[in-house]
Design an enzyme around this catalytic site. Structure first.
Site, PDB file in Angstrom:
ATOM      1  N   GLU A   1     -39.639  -9.208 -29.221  1.00  0.00           N
ATOM      2  CA  GLU A   1     -39.637  -7.985 -29.819  1.00  0.00           C
ATOM      3  C   GLU A   1     -38.414  -7.197 -29.496  1.00  0.00           C
ATOM      4  OE1 GLU A   1     -43.477  -7.799 -27.106  1.00  0.00           O
ATOM      5  OE2 GLU A   1     -42.535  -5.781 -26.979  1.00  0.00           O
TER       6      GLU A   1
ATOM      7  N   LYS B   1     -36.253  -3.874 -27.927  1.00  0.00           N
ATOM      8  CA  LYS B   1     -36.513  -3.300 -26.791  1.00  0.00           C
ATOM      9  C   LYS B   1     -36.165  -1.846 -27.002  1.00  0.00           C
ATOM     10  CE  LYS B   1     -34.837  -3.170 -21.798  1.00  0.00           C
ATOM     11  NZ  LYS B   1     -34.734  -1.889 -21.773  1.00  0.00           N
TER      12      LYS B   1
ATOM     13  N   LYS C   1     -40.478 -12.778 -24.097  1.00  0.00           N
ATOM     14  CA  LYS C   1     -41.627 -13.062 -23.302  1.00  0.00           C
ATOM     15  C   LYS C   1     -42.296 -14.375 -23.511  1.00  0.00           C
ATOM     16  CE  LYS C   1     -42.562  -8.049 -23.582  1.00  0.00           C
ATOM     17  NZ  LYS C   1     -43.331  -7.043 -23.869  1.00  0.00           N
TER      18      LYS C   1
ATOM     19  N   LYS D   1     -29.780  -7.495 -23.542  1.00  0.00           N
ATOM     20  CA  LYS D   1     -29.156  -6.065 -23.745  1.00  0.00           C
ATOM     21  C   LYS D   1     -27.717  -6.222 -24.953  1.00  0.00           C
ATOM     22  CE  LYS D   1     -30.008  -2.525 -21.841  1.00  0.00           C
ATOM     23  NZ  LYS D   1     -30.161  -2.174 -20.413  1.00  0.00           N
TER      24      LYS D   1
ATOM     25  N   CYS E   1       4.450  20.025 -40.052  1.00  0.00           N
ATOM     26  CA  CYS E   1       5.442  20.772 -40.607  1.00  0.00           C
ATOM     27  C   CYS E   1       5.564  21.979 -40.021  1.00  0.00           C
ATOM     28  CB  CYS E   1       5.385  20.699 -42.270  1.00  0.00           C
ATOM     29  SG  CYS E   1       4.267  21.598 -42.885  1.00  0.00           S
TER      30      CYS E   1
ATOM     31  N   CYS F   1      -2.906  23.124 -44.600  1.00  0.00           N
ATOM     32  CA  CYS F   1      -1.377  23.638 -44.489  1.00  0.00           C
ATOM     33  C   CYS F   1      -1.099  23.822 -46.120  1.00  0.00           C
ATOM     34  CB  CYS F   1      -0.895  22.194 -43.924  1.00  0.00           C
ATOM     35  SG  CYS F   1       0.851  21.938 -44.368  1.00  0.00           S
TER      36      CYS F   1
HETATM   37  S1  IVH Z   1     -42.152  -5.223 -21.382  1.00  0.00           S
HETATM   38  C1  IVH Z   1     -43.168  -6.492 -17.364  1.00  0.00           C
HETATM   39  N1  IVH Z   1     -41.546  -4.811 -23.882  1.00  0.00           N
HETATM   40  O1  IVH Z   1     -37.833  -1.521 -21.187  1.00  0.00           O
HETATM   41  C2  IVH Z   1     -42.540  -6.070 -18.483  1.00  0.00           C
HETATM   42  N2  IVH Z   1     -40.492  -3.326 -22.087  1.00  0.00           N
HETATM   43  O2  IVH Z   1     -36.028  -2.041 -19.050  1.00  0.00           O
HETATM   44  C3  IVH Z   1     -42.490  -4.652 -18.769  1.00  0.00           C
HETATM   45  N3  IVH Z   1     -39.052  -1.401 -22.907  1.00  0.00           N
HETATM   46  O3  IVH Z   1     -40.010  -0.745 -18.199  1.00  0.00           O
HETATM   47  C4  IVH Z   1     -41.957  -4.199 -20.024  1.00  0.00           C
HETATM   48  N4  IVH Z   1     -39.115  -1.775 -25.058  1.00  0.00           N
HETATM   49  O4  IVH Z   1     -40.251   0.639 -20.565  1.00  0.00           O
HETATM   50  C5  IVH Z   1     -41.407  -4.426 -22.584  1.00  0.00           C
HETATM   51  N5  IVH Z   1     -40.775  -4.324 -25.991  1.00  0.00           N
HETATM   52  C6  IVH Z   1     -40.705  -4.064 -24.885  1.00  0.00           C
HETATM   53  C7  IVH Z   1     -40.007  -2.867 -24.269  1.00  0.00           C
HETATM   54  C8  IVH Z   1     -39.872  -2.711 -23.027  1.00  0.00           C
HETATM   55  C9  IVH Z   1     -38.703  -1.182 -24.222  1.00  0.00           C
HETATM   56  C10 IVH Z   1     -38.815  -0.715 -21.560  1.00  0.00           C
HETATM   57  C11 IVH Z   1     -39.961  -0.594 -20.617  1.00  0.00           C
HETATM   58  C12 IVH Z   1     -39.592  -1.344 -19.480  1.00  0.00           C
HETATM   59  C13 IVH Z   1     -38.096  -1.196 -19.633  1.00  0.00           C
HETATM   60  C14 IVH Z   1     -37.144  -2.365 -18.836  1.00  0.00           C
END
Ligand code: IVH
Length: 741
Positions: free
Chosen positions: A125, A127, A304, A328, A425, A441
């Protein structure tokens, strides 16, 4: 405070260890301070990627020398919280994610898991770059909402979260997924990207510091003491996990998302379960390309393990689960210092301020300059010289300054004032007409900056398209280092001869700013002979470069380009490729354009009075007409043949007014407008009840909202081709139009 006892091997003699100790002592408080600014104050002074780098370095040192790790090391805690909101203890601890920065590291993570539990499926998924919140539903009612805080205790933001439309106050249930007795949901509050620019403009207008990015905007908006202020911001929410639960047992992450959907909690539309790590890589690549096309910013991909049983078996460290990893993306935003604001001169003489930055790497390239558009923009962005600024470079886009980091100001920053004279110039800059925001200019013919830019433009893609005649060649013809310019203006461009080119030496300039480039090794300006090869060592003979020979050949063939390209190449103010095409199509002959009545020009579809006046002004200048005559004498074709009627396209959009907003895949803005025109339609800029259709491409602007509001027909960007071919849909009969039987 913590212990600093070192119960380990005696390393007092090891210089490497001593260096590591010194660095950890420096780094740990630094990371803690940055974390506080980020989480508690919503006002970070370094970019996320710079923070990640510091954190990574600290984790690395602590892994190599565990005895250096203090109890209160920032690597051990998750976030932090402020005292402005009541503390709330989460029902279950909120974990963070282990960050990795390469696909090799993702593969290494997967290998470790496969060694223990082979054959598991991955849930991929995006982030979301927002702010984590924890929601507790009791018997289906939202009982409480809290920020992450340190993962154990968060801040009570129930009143604020209650203003977010995407967060239901009550859960719905279905037969498959009845409402559970207790549900703790984790997710991300985010600020939609499209609304972010608007918010920052309003911030500056109100005399407040702009937000550095949508994440800070989300955090700043949510963590308002007065929830009515939160309500004014268009925040949204996406759930990405569950905490404490009673009355429901998901067997997989994807199963829990199905439940969240059924309960009315928004989940991401982008998640996918895939069977192999190769598929994970494909997902990463796909979303890496699309990252700016989503409604919210993303800063990476979360992978995950799908099955909850396996998640439990793998467990977690104090900070992060072993069953998930966050890849990242390479940073596209970094913070650096704004060293100066300078001014460049464009081909129509416009003076454009641009930022001189302390060089930084962004999105894979070194960035030294960023555009600032005009003096008003500098004000609008609220940047001061000396500020730390957020620099963004997305894809191939020209780097831009997003906002200053107001929290990092020292008071020594100074305001930018527009210079009075042309930096190329030394002529006195002035607005072209009263009320014009831009300064220009006035030395149009001979200002070397203007001429260089005009030449680079007229040989470029949208004009004569002369391959091998790039920015260096254009600079060389106008501003040679130690000889007289070969071209006094662009009139002679089709008369160039190799002999006069061979000796030219020139300083290499940056095409974005026109500024001389400095050789990193020698720290001197880079000088080249762009047209000649080095003299032959034995005979001393100077021979032309192959590129230079090709350039002259290409200039020859460019003489028979279609008329619109010639018109565009003249650099007439307000005339771009679209109006040049309209003019060429109507008049078919440059002389007819030059001699036409202003009213006739203004009447051409897609032209109008401003352009008509600019054309008349342009042809009234003697040296402008001389350019045309010299080109004509050199053999440049200045007429178009009459079109072949059999090639005319079906006029599917006859009389239809179309507004295009956002990027249409495969089309430039001008190209899309021209395509509408070729079908008999008219492309305009603003939406009204008379608009026939609004084409909404990627990142559509407020015009899209207006279309929806007025009930104007909306065509999605990807359906643009079909729209051109089929025109507007035949209107469906309204109920009240049905004849009673
Ligand atoms: S899962 C135990 N899924 O990223 C796992 N987090 O850097 C908990 N975040 O604290 C997080 N998108 O606030 C998960 N699709 C996503 C996410 C996500 C953003 C944030 C979340 C987490 C942080 C970690």
């Amino acid at each position: 405070m913590s212990t600093t006892d070192i119960d380990g091997p005696d390393r007092t003699d090891d210089p490497e260890f001593e260096r590591a100790r010194a660095r950890v002592e420096e780094l740990a408080p630094e990371v803690t301070e940055h974390r506080r600014r980020y989480y508690r104050d919503d006002a970070p002074t370094v970019s996320d990627s710079q923070f990640d780098e510091l954190m990574h370095e600290l984790v690395d040192l602590e892994t190599r020398y565990p005895e250096l790790k203090k109890n209160d090391s920032p690597t051990e805690v998750v976030g932090t919280f402020s005292e402005a909101f009541a503390p709330v203890v989460h029902l279950e601890k909120l974990l963070s994610l282990q960050d990795v920065f390469s696909t090799e590291e993702v593969a290494a993570w997967a290998d470790r898991i496969t060694a223990e539990v082979p054959g598991e499926r991955y849930l991929c998924e995006v982030k979301i770059d927002g702010l984590a919140v924890d929601l507790v539903y009791e018997n289906g009612r939202l009982a409480r909402a809290a920020t992450r805080g340190d993962g154990i205790t968060g801040e009570d933001v129930s009143a604020n979260v209650a203003t977010i439309a995407a967060v239901p106050q009550r859960l719905t249930g279905t037969d498959d997924f009845p409402v559970p007795a207790l549900l703790e949901v984790r997710g991300e509050v985010y600020f939609p990207t499209a609304d972010f620019t608007r918010l920052n403009e309003a911030q500056v207008e109100a005399g407040r510091a702009p937000f550095a990015n949508p994440r800070n905007a989300a955090a700043g908006s949510l963590r308002q003491k007065d929830a009515a202020k939160t309500a004014e911001r268009p925040l949204s929410f996406i759930a990405h996990g569950l905490g404490a639960l009673q009355g429901f047992e998901p067997d997989s992450q994807s199963h829990s998302y199905a439940a969240l959907d059924a309960w009315g909690l928004p989940t991401s539309p982008y998640w996918e379960v895939v069977p192999t790590i190769d598929e994970v890589f494909k997902y990463i690549e796909r979303f890496g390309e699309q990252r700016h096309k989503l409604v919210h910013e993303i800063d990476g991909i979360v992978v995950k393990i799908d099955r909850i049983g396996v998640q439990r078996r793998l467990g977690a460290t104090s900070r992060t689960p072993r069953w998930a990893v966050a890849y990242k993306f390479p940073p596209e935003e970094v913070n650096t210092r704004l060293l100066d604001v300078k001014v460049s001169i464009g081909r129509t003489g416009r003076a454009t301020p641009y930022a001189v930055l302390d060089p930084v790497r962004v999105a894979g390239s070194e960035v030294e300059f960023a555009t600032l558009h005009n003096a008003d923009q500098v004000k609008a962005k609220g940047v001061l010289i000396g500020d730390i600024v957020v620099v963004r470079k997305a894809g191939d886009v020209i780097p831009e300054i997003v906002a200053p980091v107001a929290a990092a100001r020292t008071g020594a920053e100074t305001e930018f004032t527009m210079p009075e004279r042309c930096p190329e110039c030394d002529s006195v800059l002035a607005p072209a007409s009263e009320g014009d925001v831009d300064l220009r200019c006035p030395n149009a013919r001979h200002c070397p900056g203007q001429l260089r830019e005009r030449l680079a433009f007229l040989t470029g893609r949208s004009c004569f398209d002369v391959d091998r005649m790039g920015y260096i060649a254009c600079s060389a013809l106008v501003q040679p280092l130690d000889s007289a310019p070969v071209l006094a203006d662009e009139g002679g461009v089709f008369d160039l001869e190799m002999d006069e080119l061979l000796p030219i030496r020139v300083v290499v300039r940056d095409p974005d700013t026109g500024l001389p480039k400095i050789d990193e090794k020698t720290q001197e300006q880079k000088v080249v002979t762009p047209f000649a090869r080095q003299p032959d060592k034995k005979t001393g003979e100077i021979l032309p470069r192959k590129n230079a020979e090709e350039m002259l050949q290409n200039l020859e063939t460019a003489k028979s380009q279609p008329l619109w390209r010639v018109v565009n190449a003249l650099s007439i103010r307000h005339v771009g490729p679209v109006s040049a095409q309209a003019l060429a199509e109507h008049f078919r002959d440059l002389d007819r354009i030059a001699t036409a009545e202003e009213a006739e020009i203004a009447g051409v579809d897609g032209v109008g009075p401003t352009i008509a006046a600019a054309i008349k002004d342009w042809f009234a200048v003697d040296w402008h007409r001389e350019i045309v005559e010299r080109w004509r004498a050199a053999g440049v074709r200045m007429q178009d043949d009459a079109p072949d009627p059999s090639e005319a396209l079906p006029q599917t959009l006859e009389g239809v007014t179309v507004v295009i907003t956002g990027g249409i895949p495969g089309y430039t803005r001008e190209g899309a407008a021209a395509a509408v025109k070729a079908r008999g339609g008219k492309s305009t800029g603003s939406v009204s009840k008379k608009t026939g259709a609004v084409v909404a491409g990627e990142k559509p602007g407020s015009k899209y909202d207006k279309a929806v509001e007025l009930g104007v027909h909306v065509v999605q960007g990807e359906d643009f081709g079909r729209f051109l071919e089929e025109g507007l849909p035949v209107p469906e009969m309204q109920n009240d139009e049905i004849e009673p039987e």
